[in-house]
Write a protein that holds these residues in place. Structure first.
Motif, PDB file in Angstrom:
ATOM      1  N   ALA A   1       0.141  -7.363 -14.529  1.00  0.00           N
ATOM      2  CA  ALA A   1      -1.380  -6.908 -15.228  1.00  0.00           C
ATOM      3  C   ALA A   1      -2.719  -6.251 -14.654  1.00  0.00           C
ATOM      4  CB  ALA A   1      -1.124  -7.808 -15.980  1.00  0.00           C
ATOM      5  N   HIS A   2      -2.907  -7.437 -13.427  1.00  0.00           N
ATOM      6  CA  HIS A   2      -3.358  -7.014 -12.753  1.00  0.00           C
ATOM      7  C   HIS A   2      -3.834  -5.807 -12.016  1.00  0.00           C
ATOM      8  CE1 HIS A   2      -7.961  -8.303  -9.862  1.00  0.00           C
ATOM      9  NE2 HIS A   2      -6.791  -8.028  -9.401  1.00  0.00           N
ATOM     10  N   VAL A   3      -2.391  -5.564 -11.231  1.00  0.00           N
ATOM     11  CA  VAL A   3      -3.056  -4.340 -10.706  1.00  0.00           C
ATOM     12  C   VAL A   3      -2.767  -3.095 -11.271  1.00  0.00           C
ATOM     13  CG1 VAL A   3      -1.535  -3.104  -9.292  1.00  0.00           C
ATOM     14  CG2 VAL A   3      -1.592  -5.351  -8.772  1.00  0.00           C
ATOM     15  N   ARG A   4      -2.259  -3.094 -12.693  1.00  0.00           N
ATOM     16  CA  ARG A   4      -2.623  -1.643 -14.185  1.00  0.00           C
ATOM     17  C   ARG A   4      -3.869  -2.291 -14.059  1.00  0.00           C
ATOM     18  NH1 ARG A   4       2.213  -4.880 -15.672  1.00  0.00           N
ATOM     19  NH2 ARG A   4       4.167  -2.922 -15.678  1.00  0.00           N
ATOM     20  N   THR A   5      -4.967  -2.858 -14.517  1.00  0.00           N
ATOM     21  CA  THR A   5      -5.667  -2.979 -14.175  1.00  0.00           C
ATOM     22  C   THR A   5      -7.170  -2.729 -13.145  1.00  0.00           C
ATOM     23  OG1 THR A   5      -6.164  -5.205 -16.064  1.00  0.00           O
ATOM     24  CG2 THR A   5      -7.922  -4.844 -14.734  1.00  0.00           C
ATOM     25  N   LEU A   6      -6.803  -2.437 -12.291  1.00  0.00           N
ATOM     26  CA  LEU A   6      -7.016  -1.687 -11.048  1.00  0.00           C
ATOM     27  C   LEU A   6      -6.991  -0.347 -10.941  1.00  0.00           C
ATOM     28  CD1 LEU A   6      -5.647  -3.998  -8.017  1.00  0.00           C
ATOM     29  CD2 LEU A   6      -8.471  -3.867  -8.493  1.00  0.00           C
ATOM     30  N   ILE A   7      -5.741   0.055 -11.084  1.00  0.00           N
ATOM     31  CA  ILE A   7      -5.802   1.503 -11.294  1.00  0.00           C
ATOM     32  C   ILE A   7      -6.062   2.281 -12.467  1.00  0.00           C
ATOM     33  CG2 ILE A   7      -3.507   1.371  -9.574  1.00  0.00           C
ATOM     34  CD1 ILE A   7      -1.806   1.763 -11.642  1.00  0.00           C
ATOM     35  N   ASP A   8      -6.637   1.563 -13.836  1.00  0.00           N
ATOM     36  CA  ASP A   8      -6.743   2.058 -15.156  1.00  0.00           C
ATOM     37  C   ASP A   8      -7.592   0.739 -15.340  1.00  0.00           C
ATOM     38  OD1 ASP A   8      -7.057   3.323 -17.485  1.00  0.00           O
ATOM     39  OD2 ASP A   8      -4.808   3.273 -17.409  1.00  0.00           O
ATOM     40  N   PRO A   9      -8.949   1.173 -15.137  1.00  0.00           N
ATOM     41  CA  PRO A   9      -9.907  -0.721 -16.288  1.00  0.00           C
ATOM     42  C   PRO A   9      -9.489   0.119 -17.255  1.00  0.00           C
ATOM     43  CG  PRO A   9     -10.652   0.732 -13.866  1.00  0.00           C
ATOM     44  CD  PRO A   9      -9.374   1.882 -14.586  1.00  0.00           C
ATOM     45  N   ALA A  10      -9.626   1.238 -18.046  1.00  0.00           N
ATOM     46  CA  ALA A  10      -9.495   0.915 -19.346  1.00  0.00           C
ATOM     47  C   ALA A  10      -8.817   0.787 -20.483  1.00  0.00           C
ATOM     48  CB  ALA A  10      -9.524   3.065 -19.784  1.00  0.00           C
TER      49      ALA A  10
ATOM     50  N   ARG B   1      -3.570   7.372  -9.427  1.00  0.00           N
ATOM     51  CA  ARG B   1      -5.031   6.102  -9.533  1.00  0.00           C
ATOM     52  C   ARG B   1      -5.114   5.312  -8.556  1.00  0.00           C
ATOM     53  NH1 ARG B   1      -2.391   4.615 -14.449  1.00  0.00           N
ATOM     54  NH2 ARG B   1      -0.552   5.017 -13.513  1.00  0.00           N
ATOM     55  N   TRP B   2      -4.365   5.062  -8.004  1.00  0.00           N
ATOM     56  CA  TRP B   2      -4.682   4.030  -6.745  1.00  0.00           C
ATOM     57  C   TRP B   2      -5.215   4.876  -5.689  1.00  0.00           C
ATOM     58  CZ3 TRP B   2      -3.885  -0.556  -6.731  1.00  0.00           C
ATOM     59  CH2 TRP B   2      -3.932  -1.668  -4.849  1.00  0.00           C
ATOM     60  N   LEU B   3      -4.836   6.311  -5.021  1.00  0.00           N
ATOM     61  CA  LEU B   3      -5.607   7.240  -4.005  1.00  0.00           C
ATOM     62  C   LEU B   3      -6.697   7.085  -4.403  1.00  0.00           C
ATOM     63  CD1 LEU B   3      -2.777   8.599  -3.426  1.00  0.00           C
ATOM     64  CD2 LEU B   3      -3.510   6.757  -1.752  1.00  0.00           C
ATOM     65  N   ARG B   4      -7.699   6.925  -5.936  1.00  0.00           N
ATOM     66  CA  ARG B   4      -8.549   7.519  -6.151  1.00  0.00           C
ATOM     67  C   ARG B   4      -9.502   5.871  -6.118  1.00  0.00           C
ATOM     68  NH1 ARG B   4      -6.274  10.728 -10.054  1.00  0.00           N
ATOM     69  NH2 ARG B   4      -6.809   8.562 -11.926  1.00  0.00           N
ATOM     70  N   LEU B   5      -9.202   5.184  -5.241  1.00  0.00           N
ATOM     71  CA  LEU B   5      -9.579   3.711  -5.774  1.00  0.00           C
ATOM     72  C   LEU B   5     -10.883   3.870  -4.356  1.00  0.00           C
ATOM     73  CD1 LEU B   5      -7.113   0.712  -6.157  1.00  0.00           C
ATOM     74  CD2 LEU B   5      -8.899   1.390  -7.846  1.00  0.00           C
TER      75      LEU B   5
ATOM     76  N   ASN C   1       0.630  -1.174  -0.195  1.00  0.00           N
ATOM     77  CA  ASN C   1       0.535  -0.026  -0.182  1.00  0.00           C
ATOM     78  C   ASN C   1       0.444   1.157   0.374  1.00  0.00           C
ATOM     79  OD1 ASN C   1      -3.166   0.877  -0.082  1.00  0.00           O
ATOM     80  ND2 ASN C   1      -2.092   1.624   2.624  1.00  0.00           N
ATOM     81  N   GLY C   2       2.145   1.683   0.868  1.00  0.00           N
ATOM     82  CA  GLY C   2       3.346   2.575   1.048  1.00  0.00           C
ATOM     83  C   GLY C   2       3.629   2.575  -0.772  1.00  0.00           C
ATOM     84  N   LEU C   3       3.860   2.033  -1.029  1.00  0.00           N
ATOM     85  CA  LEU C   3       3.848   1.907  -2.732  1.00  0.00           C
ATOM     86  C   LEU C   3       3.112   2.576  -4.007  1.00  0.00           C
ATOM     87  CD1 LEU C   3       6.466  -1.426  -3.145  1.00  0.00           C
ATOM     88  CD2 LEU C   3       7.042   0.641  -2.547  1.00  0.00           C
ATOM     89  N   LEU C   4       2.064   2.023  -3.600  1.00  0.00           N
ATOM     90  CA  LEU C   4       0.879   1.701  -4.432  1.00  0.00           C
ATOM     91  C   LEU C   4       0.108   3.322  -4.663  1.00  0.00           C
ATOM     92  CD1 LEU C   4      -0.531  -1.605  -5.505  1.00  0.00           C
ATOM     93  CD2 LEU C   4       1.084  -0.047  -6.944  1.00  0.00           C
ATOM     94  N   ARG C   5       0.462   4.031  -2.905  1.00  0.00           N
ATOM     95  CA  ARG C   5      -0.507   5.111  -2.262  1.00  0.00           C
ATOM     96  C   ARG C   5       0.452   6.317  -3.832  1.00  0.00           C
ATOM     97  NH1 ARG C   5      -3.907   5.604   0.884  1.00  0.00           N
ATOM     98  NH2 ARG C   5      -3.092   8.274   1.839  1.00  0.00           N
ATOM     99  N   ASP C   6       2.235   5.666  -4.312  1.00  0.00           N
ATOM    100  CA  ASP C   6       2.758   7.076  -4.991  1.00  0.00           C
ATOM    101  C   ASP C   6       1.865   7.455  -6.031  1.00  0.00           C
ATOM    102  OD1 ASP C   6       4.292   7.581  -3.251  1.00  0.00           O
ATOM    103  OD2 ASP C   6       5.791   5.837  -3.036  1.00  0.00           O
TER     104      ASP C   6
END
Length: 211
Positions: free
Chosen positions: A201-210, A158-162, A150-155
């Motif tokens: 690939a799954h994590v990228r889909t979470l932060i950018d569903p498009a 797009r992750w914070l907008r989840l 979570n600390g890595l992705l909070r940078d």
């Protein structure tokens, strides 16, 4: 088949300090229980099995640990701490993209498990046979992995907008644990590094569903 075990300390006079002797004994006991449990399972492993592998006396064992469970839990915690240190170093400095740091962390984690089949089996599978104390400690360790991810992705904005970034991190860590445990249960440790691509690939889909 039992391995021949580790080299015993030399008998008689030697140049090792008491601290070095104790450290060697402790290391061999922790490695011994890790390897024997991977081979025989926790429930079928006895203190005698560990003594044979570590090449130490029963008296020495009880100077270090009160019983088999304490020896196992100590090995589990130290293995987990070492793996956490490895993945934290792999993440690299703050300021780089969160996904880049996550991928490096994931590679270090998967390669670390692939390179230690005995540890992977013992601490991902056999830990469940130890009972509630081990389950509680495993949860605590997993929680630290969640905090790291979570600390890595909070940078990444797009992750914070989840809706709930922390919960998403828990889902990612839980999913990774399930995938890894499945391969370890099958004995397919060599396939672990290949999980990197679909997980990322799954994590990228979470932060950018498009995508």
């Amino acid at each position: 088949m039992d391995s021949p075990g580790y080299d015993a300390l030399p008998r008689g006079r030697h140049h090792l300090t008491r601290e070095q002797v104790v450290a060697s004994q402790r290391y061999r006991l922790l490695q011994g229980i890790t390897e024997v449990v991977a081979e025989k399972g926790y429930l079928r492993t006895s203190v005698a099995d560990v003594l044979k592998r570590a090449r130490v006396s029963r008296e020495t064992f009880y100077e270090h640990f009160s019983d088999k469970q304490e020896c196992f839990l100590t090995a589990f915690e130290e293995n987990a701490e070492l793996l956490l240190e490895v993945v934290e170093r792999a993440a690299g400095p703050a300021g780089e993209p969160g996904l880049t740091r996550l991928e490096r962390t994931l590679v270090a984690y998967l390669e670390g498990l692939a390179g230690d089949p005995a540890g992977a089996r013992t601490f991902l599978l056999e830990v469940y046979a130890v009972g509630p104390p081990a389950a509680a400690r495993r949860f605590q360790i997993q929680r630290r992995f969640v905090e790291l991810i979570n600390g890595l992705l909070r940078d990444d904005d797009r992750w914070l907008r989840l809706p709930d970034p922390e919960f998403a991190s828990r889902m990612v860590v839980g999913g990774v644990a399930a995938l890894v445990t499945g391969l370890v249960a099958q004995g397919d440790h060599a396939a672990l590094p290949a999980l990197r691509e679909p997980i990322m690939a799954h994590v990228r889909t979470l932060i950018d569903p498009a995508r």
